[in-house]
Design a protein around this motif. Sequence first.
Motif, PDB file in Angstrom:
ATOM      1  N   ALA A 107      23.831  57.741  64.699  1.00  0.00           N
ATOM      2  CA  ALA A 107      22.628  57.892  64.494  1.00  0.00           C
ATOM      3  C   ALA A 107      21.433  57.690  65.439  1.00  0.00           C
ATOM      4  O   ALA A 107      20.275  58.215  65.866  1.00  0.00           O
ATOM      5  CB  ALA A 107      22.024  56.790  63.216  1.00  0.00           C
ATOM      6  N   SER A 108      21.867  56.331  66.214  1.00  0.00           N
ATOM      7  CA  SER A 108      20.854  56.112  67.577  1.00  0.00           C
ATOM      8  C   SER A 108      21.084  57.162  68.678  1.00  0.00           C
ATOM      9  O   SER A 108      20.188  57.130  69.269  1.00  0.00           O
ATOM     10  CB  SER A 108      21.626  54.564  67.856  1.00  0.00           C
ATOM     11  OG  SER A 108      21.212  53.744  67.001  1.00  0.00           O
ATOM     12  N   SER A 109      22.375  57.777  68.927  1.00  0.00           N
ATOM     13  CA  SER A 109      22.337  58.584  69.857  1.00  0.00           C
ATOM     14  C   SER A 109      21.270  59.900  69.482  1.00  0.00           C
ATOM     15  O   SER A 109      20.784  60.460  70.549  1.00  0.00           O
ATOM     16  CB  SER A 109      23.822  59.130  70.027  1.00  0.00           C
ATOM     17  OG  SER A 109      24.088  60.039  68.716  1.00  0.00           O
ATOM     18  N   LEU A 111      18.561  59.693  67.944  1.00  0.00           N
ATOM     19  CA  LEU A 111      17.392  59.060  68.506  1.00  0.00           C
ATOM     20  C   LEU A 111      17.039  58.970  69.931  1.00  0.00           C
ATOM     21  O   LEU A 111      15.962  59.247  70.433  1.00  0.00           O
ATOM     22  CB  LEU A 111      16.856  57.590  67.827  1.00  0.00           C
ATOM     23  CG  LEU A 111      15.568  56.915  68.066  1.00  0.00           C
ATOM     24  CD1 LEU A 111      14.610  57.595  67.472  1.00  0.00           C
ATOM     25  CD2 LEU A 111      15.750  55.233  67.583  1.00  0.00           C
ATOM     26  N   ARG A 112      17.963  58.584  70.579  1.00  0.00           N
ATOM     27  CA  ARG A 112      18.084  58.677  72.048  1.00  0.00           C
ATOM     28  C   ARG A 112      17.671  59.973  72.637  1.00  0.00           C
ATOM     29  O   ARG A 112      17.049  60.061  73.565  1.00  0.00           O
ATOM     30  CB  ARG A 112      19.480  57.955  72.617  1.00  0.00           C
ATOM     31  CG  ARG A 112      19.462  57.999  74.147  1.00  0.00           C
ATOM     32  CD  ARG A 112      20.786  57.550  74.627  1.00  0.00           C
ATOM     33  NE  ARG A 112      20.977  57.680  76.012  1.00  0.00           N
ATOM     34  CZ  ARG A 112      21.911  57.379  76.680  1.00  0.00           C
ATOM     35  NH1 ARG A 112      22.996  56.721  76.318  1.00  0.00           N
ATOM     36  NH2 ARG A 112      21.951  57.478  78.204  1.00  0.00           N
ATOM     37  N   GLY A 134      26.137  54.091  62.916  1.00  0.00           N
ATOM     38  CA  GLY A 134      24.892  53.411  63.499  1.00  0.00           C
ATOM     39  C   GLY A 134      24.746  54.207  64.887  1.00  0.00           C
ATOM     40  O   GLY A 134      23.545  54.339  65.229  1.00  0.00           O
ATOM     41  N   ILE A 135      25.542  53.992  65.636  1.00  0.00           N
ATOM     42  CA  ILE A 135      25.634  54.429  67.166  1.00  0.00           C
ATOM     43  C   ILE A 135      25.459  56.092  67.078  1.00  0.00           C
ATOM     44  O   ILE A 135      24.663  56.635  67.801  1.00  0.00           O
ATOM     45  CB  ILE A 135      26.829  54.137  68.047  1.00  0.00           C
ATOM     46  CG1 ILE A 135      27.000  52.785  68.405  1.00  0.00           C
ATOM     47  CG2 ILE A 135      26.844  54.924  69.292  1.00  0.00           C
ATOM     48  CD1 ILE A 135      28.190  52.369  69.116  1.00  0.00           C
ATOM     49  N   ILE A 162      20.964  62.120  63.759  1.00  0.00           N
ATOM     50  CA  ILE A 162      20.540  61.050  62.987  1.00  0.00           C
ATOM     51  C   ILE A 162      21.123  60.897  61.671  1.00  0.00           C
ATOM     52  O   ILE A 162      21.549  60.024  60.923  1.00  0.00           O
ATOM     53  CB  ILE A 162      19.009  60.635  62.825  1.00  0.00           C
ATOM     54  CG1 ILE A 162      18.573  60.464  64.571  1.00  0.00           C
ATOM     55  CG2 ILE A 162      18.671  59.428  62.094  1.00  0.00           C
ATOM     56  CD1 ILE A 162      17.115  60.483  64.684  1.00  0.00           C
ATOM     57  N   GLY A 170      24.911  60.423  61.230  1.00  0.00           N
ATOM     58  CA  GLY A 170      25.210  59.060  61.197  1.00  0.00           C
ATOM     59  C   GLY A 170      24.782  58.277  60.052  1.00  0.00           C
ATOM     60  O   GLY A 170      25.498  57.567  59.213  1.00  0.00           O
ATOM     61  N   LEU A 171      23.564  58.624  59.410  1.00  0.00           N
ATOM     62  CA  LEU A 171      23.135  57.781  58.224  1.00  0.00           C
ATOM     63  C   LEU A 171      23.613  58.447  56.847  1.00  0.00           C
ATOM     64  O   LEU A 171      23.806  57.566  56.053  1.00  0.00           O
ATOM     65  CB  LEU A 171      21.713  58.004  58.209  1.00  0.00           C
ATOM     66  CG  LEU A 171      20.741  57.060  59.340  1.00  0.00           C
ATOM     67  CD1 LEU A 171      19.427  57.187  59.160  1.00  0.00           C
ATOM     68  CD2 LEU A 171      21.267  55.628  59.640  1.00  0.00           C
TER      69      LEU A 171
END
Length: 436
Positions: free
Chosen positions: A352-354, A356-357, A349-350, A132, A135-136
């Motif tokens: 970072a979302s990965s 989270l996933r 963003g993807i 995360i 990404g951020l």
Amino acid sequence: MTKKPILDVSDKPNLSQWLTLSVQHLFAMFGATILVPYLTHLSPAIALISSGLGTLAFLLITKFKVPAYLGSSFAFITPVITAKAGGGPGAAMVGTFLAGLVYAIVALIISQAGHRWIMKLLPPIVVGPVIIVIGLSVAPTAVGMAMNNPAGKYSMLHFSVALVTLAATIIFSIFAKKILSIIPILAGIVVGYIYALIVGIVDFGPVMKADWFEMPEFIIPFVSYKVKFTWDIFWLMVPVAVVTISEHIGHQLILSKVVGRDYIKEPGLHRSILGDGTATIISALVGGPPKTTYGENIGVLAITRVYSVYVLAGAAVLAIIFGFVGKITALIQTIPTPVMGGVSILLFGIIASSGLRMLVDSKIDFDDKRNLVIASVILIIGIGGAILKLPIKDIQIQGMALAAILGVVLNLILPGGQPVSDDIFGEETKEDQKTA
């Protein structure tokens, strides 16, 4: 159950199939691989050449049993930019070389002690938040590229280019079928480029001046720069390498399911990690960014059911050839900054979302204060860009690297950690049972 492959790992395609399928893999990795040098101000041509050389080295080390393509790693964007700012391109290459050595050392330990220790060191509660952060931490860069003109000031025209590119990439990501669903980044760049061409912010001058064959400006140690080791570079790059190894393991698990082979056992996780590290070292020796196995190319394997290592090797050779075609390199460099900014908004963003996933898929319980503490510290230290200055030789540990180190330390010292599940890799080997 794995479907029967059209071409299995060791199958050789005929010449026309070979070229077509290799070009397909080249396109799958192209957009993301050239974005990293674009952001870090390295040569796209060398990024292509080093990705090809690294992939060939990976295939050789894994005994031509693992069909994988290695492209530019996004995890190292911020460390490479920071290293270049402090010591020039040479510093970034030294750091990249050190990161490759970490892979080699980890591979050696795994070959002797099994793989379970690395999963205990880097469980999802550590790796997820660090991804995360990866990404951020570059989000401001993406937004700045999207909104600003070359003078660094807000421009609605340039922002419109970024928004068109972003919209196209999203549409391709969600609605495209078959191979187009695997190359939304490249497709989005093409659409954004066409729009930028229409509104008049593309300069074809460099393409017209470029020769068809051009020798890229390789960054060679002891020739292009004086090799100098510093602890700042070490702490900037090495901790990130430890985290990307976990990403590599995830890719090998996914690839094993796609192809129907257990790559953790044969040719062995140590070989694939060594191959990844060797590719990164090769990249460091010629002036390219660090390397990693690419999910985009694994997606191509899953859709086409063509697992042939010959096809991946063909893509690697084509990437090397492209790197010496001056017209192609010049064309890449004409891509306007807001086009790359629009793609980056989604791509970062993807990433970072990965992360989270990973936390969701691993069923991390945030009612457990231990997990909450580890994730919280990693996120704030990493995104906030904290710097730890040590009195020893002016060593500085920054941002993402510091976050990763603290995450690993907290995971090891706080009570209540979950044991490594055997289901992660399937049946254990005898060596693993001894070290468990």
